[in-house]
Design an enzyme around this catalytic site. Structure first.
Site, PDB file in Angstrom:
ATOM      1  CD  GLU A  80       2.784   1.020  -6.147  1.00 48.53           C
ATOM      2  OE1 GLU A  80       2.275   2.306  -5.814  1.00 48.53           O
ATOM      3  OE2 GLU A  80       3.705   0.453  -5.485  1.00 48.53           O
ATOM      4  CG  HIS A  99       7.913   1.247  -4.702  1.00 49.63           C
ATOM      5  ND1 HIS A  99       8.134   2.441  -4.173  1.00 49.63           N
ATOM      6  CD2 HIS A  99       6.746   0.628  -4.684  1.00 49.63           C
ATOM      7  CE1 HIS A  99       6.740   2.664  -3.595  1.00 49.63           C
ATOM      8  NE2 HIS A  99       6.035   1.422  -3.789  1.00 49.63           N
ATOM      9  CG  HIS A 101       5.998   0.645   0.983  1.00 50.84           C
ATOM     10  ND1 HIS A 101       4.922   0.038   0.941  1.00 50.84           N
ATOM     11  CD2 HIS A 101       6.123   1.216  -0.336  1.00 50.84           C
ATOM     12  CE1 HIS A 101       4.285   0.086  -0.200  1.00 50.84           C
ATOM     13  NE2 HIS A 101       5.140   0.750  -1.143  1.00 50.84           N
ATOM     14  CG  HIS A 167       3.485   5.055  -1.941  1.00 54.24           C
ATOM     15  ND1 HIS A 167       2.951   5.343  -3.419  1.00 54.24           N
ATOM     16  CD2 HIS A 167       3.888   3.729  -1.700  1.00 54.24           C
ATOM     17  CE1 HIS A 167       2.964   3.886  -3.762  1.00 54.24           C
ATOM     18  NE2 HIS A 167       3.648   3.222  -2.988  1.00 54.24           N
TER      19      HIS A 167
END
Length: 250
Positions: A80, A99, A101, A167
């Site tokens: 990603e 990023h 989760h 996500h």
């Protein structure tokens, strides 16, 4: 070179912070920082990958916005990577991207719960983020392609965070890259705090009511020295105490 190596270390510690605070699990999630107009440092995966809690400086390498670079054998940028590169392309002021989760953020987003300033002085950064608006990108896709990342970045617009439904989240920081890494991490933590409070209230069956604007007006801006720098020192110390004994460098 000294500042470059210090930035690599800052990113490695940030990855450990994400693990210790529960914002990531196992081997998922990544942190990046801009090093130039077309380059960034990013946490990737090497042949001896053990998860973010065990991140070492060698896991952090420099690549171009096109994903290429002189990196060690066996090291790979995250699939990603476009999350990072498209935000850096579209927002020149951004110098760090996180990023993660967080399970609470994922659950709240799947439940389509609103992102409201439910709390005030309990978590001022979270209240302000919610009051000013937290965008939600409705896709749960793995963002491996530039076209998907462009749409995600469009949803983020000029905000500091975006929730990715089902996500996780993306948070950004600006200014000096080392400071920006800490800023992005603390913003991610604020969204997680808000998500956990939202889920707890929703579970009681009580209505989700934002605090009134007059209370928002009474929340001071404590500034980056408190919200970012002091918080980062705490997080780094906590990670050193609670995390693994693995040295950051061999």
């Amino acid at each position: 070179m000294e500042s470059y190596e210090a930035l690599r270390e800052r990113i490695a510690i940030a990855c450990r912070v994400l693990a210790v605070t529960g914002l990531v699990e196992h081997i998922l999630g990544h942190v990046s920082a801009r090093t130039g107009p077309d380059t960034l440092l990013i946490r990737g995966r090497g042949p001896a990958e053990r998860g973010l809690a065990f991140t070492v400086v060698d896991d952090v390498q420099q690549v171009g916005l096109d994903g290429t670079g002189s990196t060690p054998s066996g090291w790979k940028a995250p699939s990603e990577l476009p999350i990072h590169t498209e935000i850096l392309r579209s927002r020149p002021e951004v110098t760090a991207v996180v990023h993660a989760h967080p399970p609470a953020v994922v659950a709240a987003s799947v439940a389509d719960l609103p992102w409201l300033p439910l709390v005030g002085s309990y978590d001022i950064p979270a209240a302000r983020l919610a009051h000013d608006g937290i965008p939600v990108w409705p896709r749960s896709a793995l963002i491996r392609r530039r076209d998907l990342a462009e749409k995600m970045a469009d949803c983020l617009e000029d905000r500091p965070v975006v929730v990715l439904r089902g996500h996780g989240l993306v948070a950004v920081g600006t200014g000096d890259p080392a400071h920006a890494v800490a800023e992005a991490v603390t913003r991610a933590l604020a969204v997680d705090s808000l998500a956990r409070a939202t889920l707890t209230v929703a579970a009681t069956g009580a209505p989700l009511r934002p605090i009134p604007d007059e209370d928002i007006d009474e929340l001071p801006d404590l500034g980056p020295a408190f919200n970012v720098s002091a918080m980062w020192r705490h997080l780094a110390a906590r990670t050193e105490h609670e995390g693994p004994d693995t040295p950051l460098r061999p």
